[in-house]
Write a protein that holds these residues in place. Structure first.
Motif, PDB file in Angstrom:
ATOM      1  N   ILE A  59       0.873  -1.175   0.000  1.00 47.38           N
ATOM      2  CA  ILE A  59       0.000   0.000   0.000  1.00 47.38           C
ATOM      3  C   ILE A  59       0.905   1.219   0.000  1.00 47.38           C
ATOM      4  N   TRP A  60       0.794   2.021  -1.057  1.00 48.73           N
ATOM      5  CA  TRP A  60       1.602   3.238  -1.189  1.00 48.73           C
ATOM      6  C   TRP A  60       0.727   4.430  -0.839  1.00 48.73           C
ATOM      7  N   GLU A  61       1.199   5.258   0.068  1.00 47.44           N
ATOM      8  CA  GLU A  61       0.439   6.432   0.508  1.00 47.44           C
ATOM      9  C   GLU A  61       1.220   7.703   0.204  1.00 47.44           C
ATOM     10  N   TYR A  62       0.563   8.601  -0.512  1.00 40.14           N
ATOM     11  CA  TYR A  62       1.135   9.905  -0.859  1.00 40.14           C
ATOM     12  C   TYR A  62       0.320  10.990  -0.166  1.00 40.14           C
ATOM     13  N   SER A  63       0.967  11.833   0.594  1.00 40.68           N
ATOM     14  CA  SER A  63       0.279  12.947   1.249  1.00 40.68           C
ATOM     15  C   SER A  63       0.085  14.073   0.243  1.00 40.68           C
ATOM     16  N   THR A  64      -1.130  14.624   0.209  1.00 38.45           N
ATOM     17  CA  THR A  64      -1.416  15.756  -0.667  1.00 38.45           C
ATOM     18  C   THR A  64      -2.103  16.840   0.137  1.00 38.45           C
ATOM     19  N   SER A  65      -2.342  17.966  -0.509  1.00 43.40           N
ATOM     20  CA  SER A  65      -2.916  19.123   0.171  1.00 43.40           C
ATOM     21  C   SER A  65      -4.328  18.872   0.682  1.00 43.40           C
ATOM     22  N   ALA A  66      -5.112  18.050   0.004  1.00 43.47           N
ATOM     23  CA  ALA A  66      -6.509  17.851   0.402  1.00 43.47           C
ATOM     24  C   ALA A  66      -6.718  16.543   1.154  1.00 43.47           C
ATOM     25  N   ALA A  67      -6.158  15.469   0.651  1.00 40.66           N
ATOM     26  CA  ALA A  67      -6.323  14.153   1.270  1.00 40.66           C
ATOM     27  C   ALA A  67      -5.218  13.251   0.759  1.00 40.66           C
ATOM     28  N   ASP A  68      -4.934  12.209   1.505  1.00 42.69           N
ATOM     29  CA  ASP A  68      -3.926  11.265   1.051  1.00 42.69           C
ATOM     30  C   ASP A  68      -4.435  10.508  -0.164  1.00 42.69           C
ATOM     31  N   VAL A  69      -3.520  10.151  -1.047  1.00 37.13           N
ATOM     32  CA  VAL A  69      -3.829   9.356  -2.234  1.00 37.13           C
ATOM     33  C   VAL A  69      -3.089   8.040  -2.059  1.00 37.13           C
ATOM     34  N   CYS A  70      -3.829   6.911  -2.130  1.00 32.42           N
ATOM     35  CA  CYS A  70      -3.239   5.603  -1.877  1.00 32.42           C
ATOM     36  C   CYS A  70      -3.424   4.662  -3.053  1.00 32.42           C
ATOM     37  N   PHE A  71      -2.451   3.765  -3.186  1.00 31.17           N
ATOM     38  CA  PHE A  71      -2.457   2.765  -4.239  1.00 31.17           C
ATOM     39  C   PHE A  71      -2.154   1.408  -3.631  1.00 31.17           C
ATOM     40  N   ALA A  72      -2.701   0.360  -4.245  1.00 33.69           N
ATOM     41  CA  ALA A  72      -2.348  -1.015  -3.914  1.00 33.69           C
ATOM     42  C   ALA A  72      -1.525  -1.542  -5.081  1.00 33.69           C
ATOM     43  N   ALA A  73      -0.301  -1.959  -4.806  1.00 36.53           N
ATOM     44  CA  ALA A  73       0.599  -2.469  -5.835  1.00 36.53           C
ATOM     45  C   ALA A  73       0.910  -3.927  -5.551  1.00 36.53           C
ATOM     46  N   ALA A  74       0.689  -4.752  -6.564  1.00 34.57           N
ATOM     47  CA  ALA A  74       0.999  -6.181  -6.453  1.00 34.57           C
ATOM     48  C   ALA A  74       1.544  -6.647  -7.794  1.00 34.57           C
ATOM     49  N   GLY A  75       2.753  -7.155  -7.775  1.00 28.96           N
ATOM     50  CA  GLY A  75       3.374  -7.592  -9.028  1.00 28.96           C
ATOM     51  C   GLY A  75       3.527  -6.423  -9.978  1.00 28.96           C
ATOM     52  N   ASN A  76       2.993  -6.565 -11.179  1.00 26.53           N
ATOM     53  CA  ASN A  76       3.098  -5.524 -12.194  1.00 26.53           C
ATOM     54  C   ASN A  76       1.799  -4.729 -12.334  1.00 26.53           C
ATOM     55  N   ALA A  77       0.940  -4.792 -11.324  1.00 29.20           N
ATOM     56  CA  ALA A  77      -0.346  -4.090 -11.378  1.00 29.20           C
ATOM     57  C   ALA A  77      -0.460  -3.115 -10.211  1.00 29.20           C
ATOM     58  N   ILE A  78      -1.193  -2.042 -10.444  1.00 30.56           N
ATOM     59  CA  ILE A  78      -1.427  -1.057  -9.389  1.00 30.56           C
ATOM     60  C   ILE A  78      -2.809  -0.459  -9.593  1.00 30.56           C
ATOM     61  N   ILE A  79      -3.498  -0.221  -8.493  1.00 32.98           N
ATOM     62  CA  ILE A  79      -4.794   0.454  -8.562  1.00 32.98           C
ATOM     63  C   ILE A  79      -4.832   1.541  -7.502  1.00 32.98           C
ATOM     64  N   ARG A  80      -5.575   2.614  -7.810  1.00 30.29           N
ATOM     65  CA  ARG A  80      -5.767   3.653  -6.811  1.00 30.29           C
ATOM     66  C   ARG A  80      -6.903   3.244  -5.903  1.00 30.29           C
ATOM     67  N   LEU A  81      -6.708   3.379  -4.614  1.00 30.65           N
ATOM     68  CA  LEU A  81      -7.725   3.030  -3.630  1.00 30.65           C
ATOM     69  C   LEU A  81      -8.648   4.208  -3.407  1.00 30.65           C
ATOM     70  N   SER A  82      -9.911   3.939  -3.151  1.00 35.57           N
ATOM     71  CA  SER A  82     -10.858   5.028  -2.911  1.00 35.57           C
ATOM     72  C   SER A  82     -10.588   5.726  -1.590  1.00 35.57           C
ATOM     73  N   SER A  83      -9.978   4.998  -0.652  1.00 38.01           N
ATOM     74  CA  SER A  83      -9.548   5.608   0.615  1.00 38.01           C
ATOM     75  C   SER A  83      -8.341   4.850   1.113  1.00 38.01           C
ATOM     76  N   CYS A  84      -7.555   5.515   1.931  1.00 41.45           N
ATOM     77  CA  CYS A  84      -6.372   4.860   2.483  1.00 41.45           C
ATOM     78  C   CYS A  84      -6.787   3.969   3.648  1.00 41.45           C
ATOM     79  N   LEU A  85      -6.115   2.867   3.766  1.00 39.02           N
ATOM     80  CA  LEU A  85      -6.452   1.899   4.815  1.00 39.02           C
ATOM     81  C   LEU A  85      -6.006   2.367   6.176  1.00 39.02           C
TER      82      LEU A  85
END
Length: 85
Positions: A59-85
């Motif tokens: 789980i990759w979490e990036y802090s931004t000015s409004a809200a954190d932006v998170c991604f789930a990365a597995a192997g060669n695929a990544i998706i943006r999560l609707s909310s951070c875990l």
């Protein structure tokens, strides 16, 4: 001597302000639109601010000015999560 001290204090202040700068939320989302691999996201945004693992998924979490932006990365695929875990 006092002038050098003032210059040093000013430099520290400027560096501290730069460290506090956050990514723009909308700009972050725009940079990753259409990206589908972890390498593409890492290239676009740089290293994540926080990384946690859940099994084989990172789980990759990036802090931004409004809200954190998170991604789930597995192997060669990544998706943006609707909310951070």
């Amino acid at each position: 001597m006092a002038r050098k001290l003032k210059l040093l204090v000013l430099m520290v202040f400027v560096l501290a302000l730069g460290a506090c700068e956050q990514r723009d939320h909308d700009g972050t989302l725009a940079k990753v639109k259409g990206l589908t691999t972890p390498e593409e996201v890492r290239t676009a945004l740089g290293p994540a601010d926080r990384i946690s693992k859940t099994g084989t998924t990172e789980i990759w979490e990036y802090s931004t000015s409004a809200a954190d932006v998170c991604f789930a990365a597995a192997g060669n695929a990544i998706i943006r999560l609707s909310s951070c875990l």
